[in-house]
Design an enzyme around this catalytic site. Sequence first.
Site, PDB file in Angstrom:
ATOM      1  N   ASP A 158       0.720  -1.008   0.081  1.00  0.00           N
ATOM      2  CA  ASP A 158       0.060  -0.016   0.083  1.00  0.00           C
ATOM      3  C   ASP A 158       0.870   1.207   0.017  1.00  0.00           C
ATOM      4  OD1 ASP A 158      -2.285   1.706   0.150  1.00  0.00           O
ATOM      5  OD2 ASP A 158      -2.684   1.196   2.054  1.00  0.00           O
ATOM      6  N   GLU A 178      -6.218   4.760  -9.417  1.00  0.00           N
ATOM      7  CA  GLU A 178      -7.538   5.125  -9.059  1.00  0.00           C
ATOM      8  C   GLU A 178      -8.278   6.322  -9.818  1.00  0.00           C
ATOM      9  OE1 GLU A 178     -10.056   5.841  -4.729  1.00  0.00           O
ATOM     10  OE2 GLU A 178      -7.970   5.316  -4.782  1.00  0.00           O
ATOM     11  N   LYS A 196      -9.251   1.539  -9.668  1.00  0.00           N
ATOM     12  CA  LYS A 196      -9.880   1.551  -8.462  1.00  0.00           C
ATOM     13  C   LYS A 196     -10.979   2.794  -8.483  1.00  0.00           C
ATOM     14  CE  LYS A 196      -7.498   1.913  -4.700  1.00  0.00           C
ATOM     15  NZ  LYS A 196      -6.555   2.226  -3.518  1.00  0.00           N
ATOM     16  N   THR A 245     -12.997   0.468  -4.053  1.00  0.00           N
ATOM     17  CA  THR A 245     -12.465   0.919  -2.743  1.00  0.00           C
ATOM     18  C   THR A 245     -13.231   1.449  -1.774  1.00  0.00           C
ATOM     19  OG1 THR A 245     -10.366   1.990  -1.795  1.00  0.00           O
ATOM     20  CG2 THR A 245     -11.521   2.997  -3.824  1.00  0.00           C
ATOM     21  N   PHE A 257     -12.308  -1.449   4.192  1.00  0.00           N
ATOM     22  CA  PHE A 257     -11.235  -0.448   4.833  1.00  0.00           C
ATOM     23  C   PHE A 257     -11.181  -0.850   6.354  1.00  0.00           C
ATOM     24  CE2 PHE A 257      -9.841   3.224   2.241  1.00  0.00           C
ATOM     25  CZ  PHE A 257      -9.543   2.430   1.077  1.00  0.00           C
TER      26      PHE A 257
END
Length: 316
Positions: A16, A95, A131, A155, A177
């Site tokens: 990440d 993303e 994403k 996400t 998350f």
Amino acid sequence: MNQLDALKKFTTVVADTSDIESICKYNPEDATTNPSLILQAVNSSINNHFIDKAVKYAKKKGGLYKDQIINASDKILVDLGIEILKYIPGYISSEVDARLSFSTEKCILKAKKIINLYEEQGISRSRILIKLAATWECIKAAAELKKDNILCNLTLLFSFAQARVCAEAAVFLISPFVGRIYDWYVSQKLISESSVEKDPGVMSVCKIYDYYKKYNYKTIIMGASFRNIQQILDLSGCDRLTISPILLKELESNNKCLERKLIPPTTFLTPPMPLSQEEFRWEHNQDAMAVQKLSEGIRNFAKDQLSLEKIISKKI
């Protein structure tokens, strides 16, 4: 064997981070970025060449001033992704602008633009995950993009309703998350910060994992946003986990025994009928944490995107 190596036996480890040094050090299968990580990367002086290259590209492409800023921003996203792909064997997640999260059509157009930018530089779409925030509109966009062999990573996923609709849409991967769910419960004083049992973020992913595996959904579950290694250890066996360099280092330096916690069943049930849009919105709305954290996440990613565009605008 350290815990990082042990974890890799059960779970695909994803970095990440956009930091190449960290990626090289921990040898993850995949890597994932977001607007916050991209902003961190471009704020580093060693990455100035990415901005300069993107601005040059945008000016050559032409168009209105605002279009040049957007084109330069997309170029930075892709160029950083290409750089990261040199050091990993698997996927890079890139993303879509969070400000598009409530338009299926705009998300599809942006995703295809990002894929085209990668393919223009010789990178196959088979190595890219687009994403998208796990809104109804983005989930529908992911389903449409899959028809063109464009795979997506949904996400900012906080509610079970989001997870269920993603599975029903057969999206490629979701990122629940863990840490942000935990943060909300701590902030509301519903759990203590020192509590390690019944972590609501961990419990959320366990529920999704059990549901997906019970009904044999193929959507990959990638736990994300961890606050401590205990959350990671409690999810060993999850399909994938995306972990920050700080926690990767902690896992690598720890030699305590690691036990697999999540194990899929050997028999499956017939899935229930898919949720309608109205049912999804109602179920998601019933989860105050999820409503707050999804909207907050979209706002914060949009804020970081704007900060990146301000840096670019000064160059243009």
